[in-house]
Design an enzyme around this catalytic site. Structure first.
Site, PDB file in Angstrom:
ATOM      1  N   THR A   7       0.869  -1.437  -0.217  1.00 19.53           N
ATOM      2  CA  THR A   7      -0.012   0.108   0.007  1.00 19.53           C
ATOM      3  C   THR A   7       0.709   1.321  -0.031  1.00 19.53           C
ATOM      4  O   THR A   7       0.537   2.434  -0.829  1.00 19.53           O
ATOM      5  CB  THR A   7      -0.839   0.183   1.236  1.00 19.53           C
ATOM      6  OG1 THR A   7      -1.644  -1.221   1.246  1.00 19.53           O
ATOM      7  CG2 THR A   7      -1.733   1.304   1.346  1.00 19.53           C
ATOM      8  N   GLN A 273      -3.835 -21.548  19.054  1.00 24.89           N
ATOM      9  CA  GLN A 273      -4.906 -20.361  18.500  1.00 24.89           C
ATOM     10  C   GLN A 273      -4.978 -19.280  19.360  1.00 24.89           C
ATOM     11  O   GLN A 273      -5.315 -18.173  18.813  1.00 24.89           O
ATOM     12  CB  GLN A 273      -6.380 -21.202  18.308  1.00 24.89           C
ATOM     13  CG  GLN A 273      -6.210 -22.518  17.032  1.00 24.89           C
ATOM     14  CD  GLN A 273      -7.603 -22.786  17.358  1.00 24.89           C
ATOM     15  OE1 GLN A 273      -8.535 -22.449  17.971  1.00 24.89           O
ATOM     16  NE2 GLN A 273      -7.882 -23.835  16.410  1.00 24.89           N
TER      17      GLN A 273
HETATM   18  N1  ASP Z   1      -2.772  -5.579   0.580  1.00 23.21           N
HETATM   19  C1  ASP Z   1      -1.693  -4.883   1.026  1.00 23.21           C
HETATM   20  C2  ASP Z   1      -0.394  -5.572   0.677  1.00 23.21           C
HETATM   21  O1  ASP Z   1      -0.024  -6.280   1.555  1.00 23.21           O
HETATM   22  C3  ASP Z   1      -1.996  -4.205   2.159  1.00 23.21           C
HETATM   23  C4  ASP Z   1      -0.904  -3.276   2.656  1.00 23.21           C
HETATM   24  O2  ASP Z   1       0.063  -3.059   2.221  1.00 23.21           O
HETATM   25  O3  ASP Z   1      -1.314  -2.577   3.760  1.00 23.21           O
HETATM   26  O4  ASP Z   1       0.453  -5.269  -0.103  1.00 23.21           O
END
Ligand code: ASP
Length: 337
Positions: A7, A273
């Protein structure tokens, strides 16, 4: 700085409005403050930045290779990575980079770096500062794989993604933070990893064996499902997520199925868990029966550390007996044993 995607470097696709990875220059353009840091930074980017859900052991090997090839030339490494599988990558790298004596700080963000309220800029800058931090003797402060996220630095192989929404997205449930990030960066010196032989040269292990699975128990799990999973062709290792202190159903078919699997040479590891705490195989008869069937205690390993440790040990071509022994012994601070 090694950019793999996630992200932090993503942008919204104008048609689908979904976030997708874009290149490094976009990321750097959004952090002009990098020029204010008083150390030199070089960068390397994956040819195709990815969402970390697409990570595979061959990507882990790519990251490890960049670190190995540049190990002598740099004081530390920052890996920019998606949060979804960050704890798996951190755990895997901790095993693959044997004798690591420099910081490998993995970070990313919950909001893309181009967004006004992004957490990416702060995470990136703090990760770089931690990677550059020295102790009073001039040696690297951090000498292990760690995850920096928002207010904390955690040991990589002790970390788990705990929130899909909060900025403090990671936590180590069974080990204290390596540093707290507030107005300053306060290191928790007693918690930092120190190798017994700090002069041993870095040795990188690239082979990870993917013939492993998770078996997640729940009340009512069917015999057919369990037997189907345990008899998957080629399977060499199973991380079994059990109840509480390492307990499972006490049905005879279940114990028999596990015992037959162990006798076939498959390594079965017991982890709990519960978010916090450890497997205690001798506390209840249900746990004891699993131990008697040849199941190895994973103590307080995270699921991410347990599965990647199995992949690593099996990747070294060890016998089931050797893998079982090493699973119970801490290699680089991943478990309390
Ligand atoms: N879907 C993204 C990833 O893992 C989520 C993130 O980076 O926060 O690349």
């Amino acid at each position: 700085m090694i950019y793999t995607g996630g992200t932090i470097g993503m942008k919204e696709n104008p048609c689908s409005h979904a976030l997708e990875p874009v290149d490094f220059n976009h990321l750097l353009d959004n952090v002009p403050k990098l020029k204010m840091l008083d150390f030199d930074i070089s960068s390397f980017q994956f040819e195709h930045p990815i969402d970390s859900s697409a990570m595979t052991p061959s990507h882990w090997a790519d990251i490890a290779r960049v670190i190995e090839e540049n190990y002598e030339a740099y004081d530390g490494f920052v890996v920019l990575h998606g949060t979804d599988t960050m704890a798996y990558t951190a755990s895997a790298l901790s095993f693959m980079l044997e004798n690591l004596n420099k910081p490998v700080i993995i970070t990313g963000s919950q909001l893309p770096i181009g967004e006004v309220r992004t957490d990416g800029e702060e995470n990136l800058i703090t990760a770089l500062q931690i990677a550059a931090a020295k102790d009073r003797t001039g040696s690297q402060m951090v000498r292990e794989v760690a995850i920096l996220f928002e207010n904390y630095l955690w040991r990589g192989n002790r970390s788990t993604k705990r929130s899909a929404d909060n900025f403090n997205a990671f936590k180590s449930n069974n080990y204290p933070e390596l540093a707290k990030i507030g107005l300053g960066i306060t290191f928790n010196r007693e918690a930092l990893w120190r190798a017994k032989n700090s002069r041993a040269p870095l040795k990188v292990h690239y082979e990870m064996d993917c013939n492993v699975i998770f078996l997640d128990l729940f009340p009512g799990i069917r015999e057919e499902s369990v037997r189907h999973m345990l008899s998957m062709p080629g399977i060499k290792g199973i991380v079994m997520k059990t109840f509480g202190a390492g307990n499972g159903p006490n049905d005879q078919w279940f114990i028999d199925a596990i015992k037959e699997t162990v006798e076939r040479g498959v390594v079965v590891v017991n982890i709990t868990q519960c978010n916090n705490g450890s497997v205690h195989p001798f506390r209840y008869v249900t746990g004891l029966e699993l131990a008697n069937a040849g199941v190895v205690s994973g103590h307080d390993l995270t699921a991410e550390a347990a599965i990647t440790k199995l992949m690593y040990l099996l990747g070294k071509g060890m016998t089931p007996e050797e893998v079982r022994n090493y699973m119970e012994y801490s290699l680089c601070g991943e478990m309390t044993s």
